[in-house]
Design an enzyme around this catalytic site. Structure first.
Site, PDB file in Angstrom:
ATOM      1  CG  ASP A  66     -10.255  -9.173  46.234  1.00  0.00           C
ATOM      2  OD1 ASP A  66     -11.713 -10.005  46.447  1.00  0.00           O
ATOM      3  OD2 ASP A  66      -9.825  -9.832  44.659  1.00  0.00           O
ATOM      4  CB  SER A  96      -7.380  -4.707  30.314  1.00  0.00           C
ATOM      5  OG  SER A  96      -6.148  -3.881  30.161  1.00  0.00           O
ATOM      6  CG  HIS A 113      -9.688  -9.208  36.943  1.00  0.00           C
ATOM      7  ND1 HIS A 113     -10.858  -9.840  37.841  1.00  0.00           N
ATOM      8  CD2 HIS A 113      -9.449  -7.846  37.311  1.00  0.00           C
ATOM      9  CE1 HIS A 113     -10.792  -9.053  39.200  1.00  0.00           C
ATOM     10  NE2 HIS A 113     -10.276  -7.525  38.760  1.00  0.00           N
ATOM     11  N   GLY A 114      -8.165  -9.437  32.835  1.00  0.00           N
ATOM     12  CA  GLY A 114      -8.137 -10.266  31.355  1.00  0.00           C
ATOM     13  C   GLY A 114      -8.201 -10.173  30.447  1.00  0.00           C
ATOM     14  CG  HIS A 125     -11.255  -3.756  40.286  1.00  0.00           C
ATOM     15  ND1 HIS A 125      -9.784  -4.836  40.368  1.00  0.00           N
ATOM     16  CD2 HIS A 125     -11.175  -3.122  40.617  1.00  0.00           C
ATOM     17  CE1 HIS A 125      -9.810  -4.274  41.087  1.00  0.00           C
ATOM     18  NE2 HIS A 125     -10.786  -2.906  42.021  1.00  0.00           N
ATOM     19  N   GLY A 126     -11.010  -4.864  35.434  1.00  0.00           N
ATOM     20  CA  GLY A 126     -11.242  -5.125  34.400  1.00  0.00           C
ATOM     21  C   GLY A 126     -11.261  -4.106  33.313  1.00  0.00           C
ATOM     22  CG  ASP A 158      -5.198  -4.205  41.852  1.00  0.00           C
ATOM     23  OD1 ASP A 158      -6.056  -4.200  42.379  1.00  0.00           O
ATOM     24  OD2 ASP A 158      -4.862  -5.136  40.777  1.00  0.00           O
ATOM     25  CG  HIS A 159      -7.486  -7.990  43.110  1.00  0.00           C
ATOM     26  ND1 HIS A 159      -8.295  -8.272  43.531  1.00  0.00           N
ATOM     27  CD2 HIS A 159      -7.425  -6.874  41.593  1.00  0.00           C
ATOM     28  CE1 HIS A 159      -9.379  -7.846  41.637  1.00  0.00           C
ATOM     29  NE2 HIS A 159      -8.315  -6.429  41.077  1.00  0.00           N
ATOM     30  CB  THR A 166      -5.062  -7.030  30.184  1.00  0.00           C
ATOM     31  OG1 THR A 166      -4.913  -8.024  30.801  1.00  0.00           O
ATOM     32  CG2 THR A 166      -5.007  -8.539  28.864  1.00  0.00           C
TER      33      THR A 166
END
Length: 284
Positions: free
Chosen positions: A103, A213, A182-183, A210-211, A81-82, A235
């Site tokens: 990415d 969580s 993200h996060g 994506h992102g 990933d990424h 996360t």
């Protein structure tokens, strides 16, 4: 069984459910993710990201994840990933990863097309799939910098450009920017569901959120209904494992071996919850 993204996401796109990518930097996370997928008979995607390599070197994780995927009773994609550098993406392919996210979303559009198209050509020779990103999914520090607002629309994926990008690169999967980050979220995200739907109508490949969580169940279900086929989670399971260790310490358990089973079980339950929300339960 070890598979690539096409094997799990094309059926997901056709039948209107989502498949989770759960990044796994150690044995405890990997055991928890695969246990959840096998118990619920769900396809699953495991892997790591270039930013996480200090927590688990690529070669070590390949030696762990690829054999575990091969032995699993459900389809398992081992995904890098990424990937930020061509060199690391190539290393992942040579180590047996069956899917690569390259990415290049912060590059110019032309460079993104060129670099992704090159990796697609190579990865397909390995029998691997490639995920690209168009638009830019930032992190929550970027959200804070914008006073808690979503990533500005200038970073969002343009539907017409997404169609052209998919055709030019021949990427197997496309990650799009529609309001996530993200996060851990510092502010409630606001997804552009109409944008997801428009892109899904124009682009022939599965779409990625994506992102993931921290989003609500309603957000996930609506995004999948609008056309998302892959959802990235880290996360949530990372925090579940950390809280399990913290609880074990409060209970007076000070040895690592006292915490391992607690962490595996916590990750399993967190992944099961996501699988049920995404609708991939009993798909194998």
């Amino acid at each position: 069984m070890l598979v690539n993204l096409n094997d799990v996401l094309l059926p997901a796109r056709k039948n209107g459910y989502g498949v989770g990518l759960f990044n796994t930097v150690n044995l405890e996370l990997a055991r928890g993710v695969l246990k959840a997928a096998e118990e619920l008979k769900s396809p699953v995607i495991i892997g790591t990201a270039e930013i996480l390599l200090p927590c688990g070197p690529l070669e070590d994780l390949a030696g762990l994840l690829v054999p575990m995927a091969k032995k699993a009773s459900v389809p398992v994609v081992v995904h890098y990933d990424h990937g930020l550098t061509f060199e690391k993406c190539m290393e992942a392919l040579k180590l047996g990863f069956t899917s690569i996210m390259y990415d290049c979303s912060t590059d110019s559009y032309e460079e993104n097309v060129r670099k992704v198209r090159e990796l697609v050509r190579i990865a397909h020779c390995f029998g691997a799939t490639v995920e690209a990103e168009l638009g830019h999914v930032g992190d929550n520090e970027e959200q804070t910098a914008h006073n808690g607002a979503d990533v500005p629309e200038s970073y969002y994926t343009d539907p017409a450009q997404a169609k052209e990008f998919a055709e030019k690169t021949q990427a197997d999967v496309l990650a799009i920017a529609v309001g996530t980050a993200h996060g851990a979220y510092k502010f409630k995200p606001k997804l552009d569901f109409d944008r997801i739907k428009r892109i899904a109508e124009m682009v022939h490949v599965p779409l990625v959120l994506h992102g993931g969580s921290g989003l609500s169940e309603e957000d996930f279900r609506r995004a999948i209904a609008c056309g998302i086929s892959k959802v990235n989670i880290f996360t949530d399971i990372n925090e579940a494992a950390g809280k399990a260790a913290e609880h074990a310490i409060r209970e007076g358990k000070t040895c690592l071996t006292d915490m391992i089973l607690c962490q595996v079980e916590a990750v399993t339950e967190a992944v099961k919850a996501k699988i049920r929300i995404f609708g991939s339960e009993l798909r194998h």
